[in-house]
Scaffold this motif. Structure first.
Motif, PDB file in Angstrom:
ATOM      1  N   SER A 205       0.854  -1.048  -0.015  1.00  0.00           N
ATOM      2  CA  SER A 205       0.037  -0.013  -0.268  1.00  0.00           C
ATOM      3  C   SER A 205       0.876   1.283   0.088  1.00  0.00           C
ATOM      4  O   SER A 205       1.810   1.194   0.871  1.00  0.00           O
ATOM      5  N   GLN A 206       1.044   2.115  -1.026  1.00  0.00           N
ATOM      6  CA  GLN A 206       1.595   3.211  -1.120  1.00  0.00           C
ATOM      7  C   GLN A 206       0.728   4.538  -1.567  1.00  0.00           C
ATOM      8  O   GLN A 206       0.072   4.470  -2.406  1.00  0.00           O
ATOM      9  N   SER A 207       1.557   5.468  -0.868  1.00  0.00           N
ATOM     10  CA  SER A 207       0.719   6.835  -1.259  1.00  0.00           C
ATOM     11  C   SER A 207       0.956   7.318  -2.822  1.00  0.00           C
ATOM     12  O   SER A 207       2.118   7.571  -3.071  1.00  0.00           O
ATOM     13  N   GLY A 208       0.055   7.602  -3.357  1.00  0.00           N
ATOM     14  CA  GLY A 208       0.194   8.486  -4.633  1.00  0.00           C
ATOM     15  C   GLY A 208      -0.343  10.205  -4.504  1.00  0.00           C
ATOM     16  O   GLY A 208      -0.593  10.497  -5.567  1.00  0.00           O
ATOM     17  N   ASP A 209      -0.795  10.268  -3.355  1.00  0.00           N
ATOM     18  CA  ASP A 209      -1.190  11.780  -2.978  1.00  0.00           C
ATOM     19  C   ASP A 209      -2.342  12.238  -3.883  1.00  0.00           C
ATOM     20  O   ASP A 209      -2.538  13.188  -4.117  1.00  0.00           O
ATOM     21  N   PHE A 210      -3.137  11.093  -4.440  1.00  0.00           N
ATOM     22  CA  PHE A 210      -4.155  11.656  -5.271  1.00  0.00           C
ATOM     23  C   PHE A 210      -3.689  12.074  -6.588  1.00  0.00           C
ATOM     24  O   PHE A 210      -4.612  12.939  -7.185  1.00  0.00           O
ATOM     25  N   MET A 211      -2.610  12.154  -6.952  1.00  0.00           N
ATOM     26  CA  MET A 211      -1.852  12.632  -8.102  1.00  0.00           C
ATOM     27  C   MET A 211      -1.696  11.699  -9.237  1.00  0.00           C
ATOM     28  O   MET A 211      -1.147  10.731  -8.745  1.00  0.00           O
ATOM     29  N   ARG A 212      -1.847  12.090 -10.210  1.00  0.00           N
ATOM     30  CA  ARG A 212      -1.629  11.230 -11.561  1.00  0.00           C
ATOM     31  C   ARG A 212      -0.048  10.952 -11.660  1.00  0.00           C
ATOM     32  O   ARG A 212       0.492   9.823 -11.777  1.00  0.00           O
ATOM     33  N   SER A 213       0.722  12.104 -11.755  1.00  0.00           N
ATOM     34  CA  SER A 213       2.171  11.917 -11.713  1.00  0.00           C
ATOM     35  C   SER A 213       2.662  10.997 -10.507  1.00  0.00           C
ATOM     36  O   SER A 213       3.608  10.150 -10.888  1.00  0.00           O
ATOM     37  N   LYS A 214       2.026  11.176  -9.414  1.00  0.00           N
ATOM     38  CA  LYS A 214       2.683  10.448  -8.160  1.00  0.00           C
ATOM     39  C   LYS A 214       1.948   8.838  -8.311  1.00  0.00           C
ATOM     40  O   LYS A 214       2.707   7.929  -7.906  1.00  0.00           O
ATOM     41  N   GLY A 215       1.050   8.607  -8.836  1.00  0.00           N
ATOM     42  CA  GLY A 215       0.456   7.291  -9.083  1.00  0.00           C
ATOM     43  C   GLY A 215       1.188   6.605 -10.028  1.00  0.00           C
ATOM     44  O   GLY A 215       1.611   5.395  -9.947  1.00  0.00           O
ATOM     45  N   LYS A 216       1.466   7.212 -11.168  1.00  0.00           N
ATOM     46  CA  LYS A 216       2.515   6.727 -12.121  1.00  0.00           C
ATOM     47  C   LYS A 216       3.897   6.372 -11.491  1.00  0.00           C
ATOM     48  O   LYS A 216       4.493   5.077 -11.561  1.00  0.00           O
ATOM     49  N   GLU A 217       4.524   7.197 -10.601  1.00  0.00           N
ATOM     50  CA  GLU A 217       5.871   7.262 -10.077  1.00  0.00           C
ATOM     51  C   GLU A 217       5.819   5.857  -9.075  1.00  0.00           C
ATOM     52  O   GLU A 217       6.578   4.908  -9.077  1.00  0.00           O
ATOM     53  N   ALA A 218       4.591   5.858  -8.229  1.00  0.00           N
ATOM     54  CA  ALA A 218       4.386   4.838  -7.414  1.00  0.00           C
ATOM     55  C   ALA A 218       4.386   3.487  -7.926  1.00  0.00           C
ATOM     56  O   ALA A 218       5.157   2.465  -7.524  1.00  0.00           O
ATOM     57  N   MET A 219       3.553   3.353  -8.966  1.00  0.00           N
ATOM     58  CA  MET A 219       3.328   1.960  -9.858  1.00  0.00           C
ATOM     59  C   MET A 219       4.437   1.706 -10.565  1.00  0.00           C
ATOM     60  O   MET A 219       4.583   0.257 -10.357  1.00  0.00           O
ATOM     61  N   THR A 220       5.336   2.345 -10.975  1.00  0.00           N
ATOM     62  CA  THR A 220       6.470   2.239 -11.779  1.00  0.00           C
ATOM     63  C   THR A 220       7.359   1.483 -10.758  1.00  0.00           C
ATOM     64  O   THR A 220       7.757   0.346 -10.924  1.00  0.00           O
ATOM     65  N   GLY A 221       7.666   1.983  -9.675  1.00  0.00           N
ATOM     66  CA  GLY A 221       8.391   1.324  -8.402  1.00  0.00           C
ATOM     67  C   GLY A 221       7.720  -0.072  -8.016  1.00  0.00           C
ATOM     68  O   GLY A 221       8.714  -1.089  -7.903  1.00  0.00           O
ATOM     69  N   ILE A 222       6.447  -0.036  -8.026  1.00  0.00           N
ATOM     70  CA  ILE A 222       5.995  -1.297  -7.541  1.00  0.00           C
ATOM     71  C   ILE A 222       6.027  -2.191  -8.426  1.00  0.00           C
ATOM     72  O   ILE A 222       6.465  -3.719  -8.049  1.00  0.00           O
ATOM     73  N   HIS A 235      -7.182   4.733  -4.808  1.00  0.00           N
ATOM     74  CA  HIS A 235      -8.005   5.533  -4.082  1.00  0.00           C
ATOM     75  C   HIS A 235      -8.782   6.539  -4.867  1.00  0.00           C
ATOM     76  O   HIS A 235      -9.576   7.450  -4.619  1.00  0.00           O
ATOM     77  N   ASN A 236      -8.168   6.879  -6.187  1.00  0.00           N
ATOM     78  CA  ASN A 236      -8.692   7.758  -7.178  1.00  0.00           C
ATOM     79  C   ASN A 236      -8.304   7.606  -8.339  1.00  0.00           C
ATOM     80  O   ASN A 236      -7.436   7.240  -8.786  1.00  0.00           O
ATOM     81  N   ASP A 237      -9.012   8.444  -9.500  1.00  0.00           N
ATOM     82  CA  ASP A 237      -8.948   7.987 -10.796  1.00  0.00           C
ATOM     83  C   ASP A 237      -7.529   8.477 -11.273  1.00  0.00           C
ATOM     84  O   ASP A 237      -6.849   8.095 -12.227  1.00  0.00           O
ATOM     85  N   SER A 238      -7.436   9.615 -10.899  1.00  0.00           N
ATOM     86  CA  SER A 238      -5.801  10.552 -11.246  1.00  0.00           C
ATOM     87  C   SER A 238      -4.813   9.393 -11.115  1.00  0.00           C
ATOM     88  O   SER A 238      -3.978   9.179 -11.952  1.00  0.00           O
ATOM     89  N   MET A 239      -4.605   9.045  -9.976  1.00  0.00           N
ATOM     90  CA  MET A 239      -3.540   7.640  -9.759  1.00  0.00           C
ATOM     91  C   MET A 239      -3.690   6.690 -10.456  1.00  0.00           C
ATOM     92  O   MET A 239      -2.576   6.188 -11.055  1.00  0.00           O
ATOM     93  N   THR A 240      -5.016   6.276 -10.718  1.00  0.00           N
ATOM     94  CA  THR A 240      -5.019   5.208 -11.651  1.00  0.00           C
ATOM     95  C   THR A 240      -4.564   5.260 -12.993  1.00  0.00           C
ATOM     96  O   THR A 240      -4.017   4.274 -13.725  1.00  0.00           O
ATOM     97  N   LEU A 241      -4.825   6.307 -13.503  1.00  0.00           N
ATOM     98  CA  LEU A 241      -4.549   6.959 -15.074  1.00  0.00           C
ATOM     99  C   LEU A 241      -3.137   6.854 -15.173  1.00  0.00           C
ATOM    100  O   LEU A 241      -2.533   6.386 -15.837  1.00  0.00           O
ATOM    101  N   GLY A 242      -2.397   7.345 -13.900  1.00  0.00           N
ATOM    102  CA  GLY A 242      -0.960   7.290 -14.139  1.00  0.00           C
ATOM    103  C   GLY A 242      -0.501   5.904 -13.842  1.00  0.00           C
ATOM    104  O   GLY A 242       0.496   5.474 -14.585  1.00  0.00           O
ATOM    105  N   ALA A 243      -1.012   5.154 -13.152  1.00  0.00           N
ATOM    106  CA  ALA A 243      -0.690   3.641 -12.859  1.00  0.00           C
ATOM    107  C   ALA A 243      -0.783   2.974 -14.097  1.00  0.00           C
ATOM    108  O   ALA A 243       0.045   2.136 -14.576  1.00  0.00           O
ATOM    109  N   ILE A 244      -1.840   3.025 -14.742  1.00  0.00           N
ATOM    110  CA  ILE A 244      -1.942   2.740 -16.180  1.00  0.00           C
ATOM    111  C   ILE A 244      -0.790   2.870 -17.013  1.00  0.00           C
ATOM    112  O   ILE A 244      -0.274   1.854 -17.770  1.00  0.00           O
TER     113      ILE A 244
END
Ligand code: GYE
Length: 330
Positions: A205-222, A235-244
């Motif tokens: 479980s990692q925080s992406g601060d509800f932001m697309r850029s941070k969601g992408k960064e977190a998912m890249t590492g994971i 927890h939100n679409d912005s992080m999801t779209l970054g993770a995708i």
């Protein structure tokens, strides 16, 4: 000119200045109508930031609803910093606004400033996020979603998606802003829904601060660390779209190789659901402006309002007729 009228004019000027400094190119949100100006209520709204499309829509909804309701709006945006929100609330108290509304970035740390508002006789509405306080008299009501219910809805989808067999299901959670009510509630509700099924494991479980850029960064590492992820709960679409984006860059097929559950219901997420890249979208309504204005007026008139005014949130899944979903507007 009376002091009150001078105060209102000052508020309108400040509001106009803030909006033009913010560069959003809108007309001032403040609206007055001639002689009635003295009666026009002033609402101070402390927005937390502009971290997601959800938030942008929420801000637009508040500004538009204030204009439509003939309410003078003092709007401040805190750039994701609690101290800026506290400063904004203090400035609203100094200007003696009629009602303060704010979207608390995190749950704790509000008692001092809200005690100051209470001492000044200014009622406070919490919008879109809740707070933790021992003194319930520090705010009048909450307007927004029920985050635990959203988490439960997400967890229920997961249970249906993985009907009983003995395989372990490895889940990655992208957490919102640490300490924020929607992140804590969505996390709690989800865990509650899956707790009785020992197949489900939240492996990270990692925080992406509800932001697309941070969601992408977190998912890249994971993705570099884990090669056995079955589910992303975000927890939100912005992080999801970054993770995708991160999954695609890693050659992983979102929605197929990894089941994706997301919250908010932005148009881009619903489009990804239609394209099979997301499996479930739990809605969270950002268009709170009209309810905020209506409630603020009632409070000013001394009317009783409900303590919690919850939005009605839907769920959209890969099993639904997705052509039925109306354009989202955010
Ligand atoms: O889900 C997210 C935003 O507070 C409910 O904050 C809101 C959340 C929303 O940035 O996208």
């Amino acid at each position: 000119m009376s002091f009150r009228s001078l105060k209102k004019k000052t508020v309108m000027l400040i509001c106009a200045l803030m909006l033009s400094l913010a560069g959003c190119g809108r007309e001032p949100a403040a609206t007055g109508n001639g002689n009635a100006a003295d009666e026009t209520m002033v609402l101070g709204f402390a927005q937390l930031g502009a971290e997601s499309s959800w938030r942008t829509c929420n801000t637009e909804s508040v500004i538009k609803a204030a204009q439509e309701a003939g309410i003078n709006l003092m709007f401040e945006e805190a750039e994701q910093k609690q101290e800026n929100q506290i400063k904004a609330i203090r400035s609203f108290i100094a200007y003696q606004v009629d009602v303060i509304a704010f979207a608390p970035i995190v749950k704790t740390g509000w008692d001092n400033v809200l005690s100051e508002a209470k001492a000044a006789g200014i009622p406070v509405i919490l919008t879109d996020r809740t707070i933790d306080t021992d003194d319930e008299s520090l705010y009048t009501c909450y307007i927004g979603s029920d985050f635990i219910t959203e988490g439960l809805m997400a967890g229920d989808f997961l249970k249906k998606k993985f009907p009983q067999d003995n395989k372990t299901v490895n889940i990655v959670e992208l957490f919102g802003t640490v300490g924020a009510a929607p992140a804590l509630g969505r996390s709690e509700g989800f865990r509650e829904a899956i707790k009785d099924d020992s197949r489900f494991h939240i492996i990270c479980s990692q925080s992406g601060d509800f932001m697309r850029s941070k969601g992408k960064e977190a998912m890249t590492g994971i993705l570099k660390y884990y090669d056995d992820i079955d589910v992303l709960y975000s927890h939100n679409d912005s992080m999801t779209l970054g993770a995708i984006e991160a999954m695609e860059e890693a050659g992983i097929s979102p929605g197929e190789d990894i089941v994706i559950i997301t919250i908010d219901g932005e148009q881009e997420a619903v489009d990804a659901l239609k394209a099979g890249e997301i499996n479930c979208v739990v809605e969270c309504d950002p268009m709170l402006g009209p309810t905020i204005m209506d409630t603020a007026k009632k409070i000013k008139e001394g009317e009783q309002v409900p303590r919690n005014i919850y939005s009605k949130d839907n769920i959209y899944t890969e099993w639904d007729d997705l052509n039925e979903i109306p354009p989202r507007g955010y």
